[in-house]
Scaffold this motif. Sequence first.
Motif, PDB file in Angstrom:
ATOM      1  N   LEU A 295       0.830  -1.215   0.000  1.00 39.20           N
ATOM      2  CA  LEU A 295       0.000   0.000   0.000  1.00 39.20           C
ATOM      3  C   LEU A 295       0.858   1.256   0.000  1.00 39.20           C
ATOM      4  CD1 LEU A 295      -2.889   1.238   0.359  1.00 39.20           C
ATOM      5  CD2 LEU A 295      -2.518   1.070   2.832  1.00 39.20           C
ATOM      6  N   ARG A 296       0.449   2.221  -0.828  1.00 39.76           N
ATOM      7  CA  ARG A 296       1.117   3.531  -0.833  1.00 39.76           C
ATOM      8  C   ARG A 296       0.058   4.612  -0.834  1.00 39.76           C
ATOM      9  NH1 ARG A 296       4.948   3.398  -5.332  1.00 39.76           N
ATOM     10  NH2 ARG A 296       3.262   4.449  -6.391  1.00 39.76           N
ATOM     11  N   PHE A 297       0.210   5.562   0.052  1.00 40.41           N
ATOM     12  CA  PHE A 297      -0.696   6.703   0.069  1.00 40.41           C
ATOM     13  C   PHE A 297      -0.083   7.814  -0.777  1.00 40.41           C
ATOM     14  CE2 PHE A 297      -1.668   4.381   3.935  1.00 40.41           C
ATOM     15  CZ  PHE A 297      -3.042   4.350   3.895  1.00 40.41           C
ATOM     16  N   ILE A 298      -0.934   8.505  -1.541  1.00 44.87           N
ATOM     17  CA  ILE A 298      -0.470   9.627  -2.367  1.00 44.87           C
ATOM     18  C   ILE A 298      -1.145  10.890  -1.861  1.00 44.87           C
ATOM     19  CG2 ILE A 298      -0.295  10.541  -4.716  1.00 44.87           C
ATOM     20  CD1 ILE A 298      -0.875   7.803  -5.816  1.00 44.87           C
ATOM     21  N   GLU A 299      -0.351  11.903  -1.537  1.00 50.25           N
ATOM     22  CA  GLU A 299      -0.968  13.172  -1.147  1.00 50.25           C
ATOM     23  C   GLU A 299      -1.747  13.757  -2.324  1.00 50.25           C
ATOM     24  OE1 GLU A 299       1.882  15.192   2.265  1.00 50.25           O
ATOM     25  OE2 GLU A 299       2.195  15.751   0.194  1.00 50.25           O
ATOM     26  N   GLN A 300      -2.878  14.349  -1.999  1.00 53.75           N
ATOM     27  CA  GLN A 300      -3.682  14.971  -3.055  1.00 53.75           C
ATOM     28  C   GLN A 300      -2.925  16.165  -3.640  1.00 53.75           C
ATOM     29  OE1 GLN A 300      -7.039  17.177  -1.751  1.00 53.75           O
ATOM     30  NE2 GLN A 300      -7.801  17.504  -3.819  1.00 53.75           N
ATOM     31  N   MET A 301      -2.838  16.208  -4.960  1.00 45.28           N
ATOM     32  CA  MET A 301      -2.081  17.279  -5.636  1.00 45.28           C
ATOM     33  C   MET A 301      -3.020  18.204  -6.410  1.00 45.28           C
ATOM     34  SD  MET A 301       1.052  15.074  -7.217  1.00 45.28           S
ATOM     35  CE  MET A 301       0.201  13.548  -7.517  1.00 45.28           C
ATOM     36  N   PRO A 302      -2.559  19.414  -6.679  1.00 48.27           N
ATOM     37  CA  PRO A 302      -3.389  20.359  -7.439  1.00 48.27           C
ATOM     38  C   PRO A 302      -3.383  20.031  -8.931  1.00 48.27           C
ATOM     39  CG  PRO A 302      -1.338  21.398  -6.776  1.00 48.27           C
ATOM     40  CD  PRO A 302      -1.321  20.026  -6.190  1.00 48.27           C
ATOM     41  N   LEU A 303      -4.053  18.949  -9.268  1.00 49.99           N
ATOM     42  CA  LEU A 303      -4.088  18.514 -10.666  1.00 49.99           C
ATOM     43  C   LEU A 303      -5.502  18.138 -11.077  1.00 49.99           C
ATOM     44  CD1 LEU A 303      -0.848  16.335 -10.699  1.00 49.99           C
ATOM     45  CD2 LEU A 303      -1.222  18.436 -12.002  1.00 49.99           C
ATOM     46  N   ASP A 304      -6.487  18.558 -10.285  1.00 51.81           N
ATOM     47  CA  ASP A 304      -7.871  18.247 -10.622  1.00 51.81           C
ATOM     48  C   ASP A 304      -8.369  19.217 -11.690  1.00 51.81           C
ATOM     49  OD1 ASP A 304      -7.492  20.171  -8.512  1.00 51.81           O
ATOM     50  OD2 ASP A 304      -9.682  20.308  -8.393  1.00 51.81           O
ATOM     51  N   ALA A 305      -9.213  18.690 -12.566  1.00 51.51           N
ATOM     52  CA  ALA A 305      -9.693  19.513 -13.676  1.00 51.51           C
ATOM     53  C   ALA A 305     -10.507  20.705 -13.182  1.00 51.51           C
ATOM     54  CB  ALA A 305     -10.533  18.652 -14.609  1.00 51.51           C
ATOM     55  N   GLN A 306     -11.108  20.576 -12.010  1.00 51.06           N
ATOM     56  CA  GLN A 306     -11.982  21.645 -11.496  1.00 51.06           C
ATOM     57  C   GLN A 306     -11.221  22.725 -10.742  1.00 51.06           C
ATOM     58  OE1 GLN A 306     -11.858  18.245 -11.052  1.00 51.06           O
ATOM     59  NE2 GLN A 306     -13.277  17.878  -9.383  1.00 51.06           N
TER      60      GLN A 306
END
Length: 329
Positions: free
Chosen positions: A185-196
């Motif tokens: 398991l690897r957790f990924i920090e949420q990045m500013p790459l969302d389309a919205q």
Amino acid sequence: MLLDTYGRVATDLRVSLTDRCNLRCTYCMPEEGLQWLAKPELLTDDEVVRLVRIAVTLLGVEEVRFTGGEPLLRPGLVGIVERCAALDPRPQLSLTTNGIGLERTADALREAGLDRVNVSLDTLDAGTFARMTRRKRHGDVLRGLAAARAAGLAPVKVNAVLMPGLNEDEAPDLLAWAIERNYELRFIEQMPLDAQHGWRREGMVTAGDILASLRTRFSLTPEGADSRGSAPAERWLVDGGPHRVGVIASVTRPFCRACDRTRLTADGQVRTCLFAREESDLRGALRSGAADEEIAELWRTAMRGKKAGSGLDDPSFLQPDRPMSSIGG
Ligand SMILES: C[S@@+](CC[C@H](N)C(=O)[O-])C[C@H]1O[C@@H](n2cnc3c(N)ncnc32)[C@H](O)[C@@H]1O
């Protein structure tokens, strides 16, 4: 060789095979309205294989990871893998997928030469999955994961993004579940790459939050900086080992200094970084008859423009125009 001006050498190529996806993860895509790339803009299977061949035989790329969008939606995927596995030298081949459909294709992919898979799964709860992805496909993902393990695509890695108010309390449960099944398991920090463009630093679950939450149930021993190498995940031994957990802290503990990546979008643009604002067009060169060495030189030139870091901490940071689904995650 793909050398940048900071002395980093890119040996790891991420190839996006489509910008389309069958999920609509809230941190990635809007519910609807995202403009897909038009078919003629997409690289054909032959063009993908040719660019991978140039990367492997002329530019020193050693590892190729297929991604998207959702790469299992690409009809020619098995054939692309097979042709890339036949290259000399043979690159390591892996796939990042949401796992939907892997139940049917895992064996064929393994036979074609795929070495490993990363399957994205953020939650153990089917209701939370439906809220986070806007689709009721939790069971498909679990079956896809099991099929990947049965096919010998080892180690099977699971990528999870934690979102406040949705699944932020699930880290220990996800880890216990993954250990039981021998998934890494690897957790990924949420990045500013969302389309919205909805990402807010204040709202994100950080690596620090994730580790604190895991430590309520497990003891974690750092594997040490040396073992990280150019890998984006920092890893910890869980309860003394042998199982491990990783955290990819792209926002709070970026790994740019050791970055060894180069990226190719589904429409044939080289990107030096997920957060790059510039791209270099290889599709145009391919389609206007450029020779392999000319294309290789365009790629080398692109990589010389790679920035020192993602720029996320810069007050003037601007989110790239393309969302993650279109760059290739
Ligand atoms: C963009 S997806 C593409 C491949 C495939 N569809 C999948 O689900 O793995 C690759 C990874 O990026 C992650 N991702 C998407 N948007 C993200 C974001 N804004 N921040 C961090 N990770 C993100 C997904 O959760 C997934 O693990």
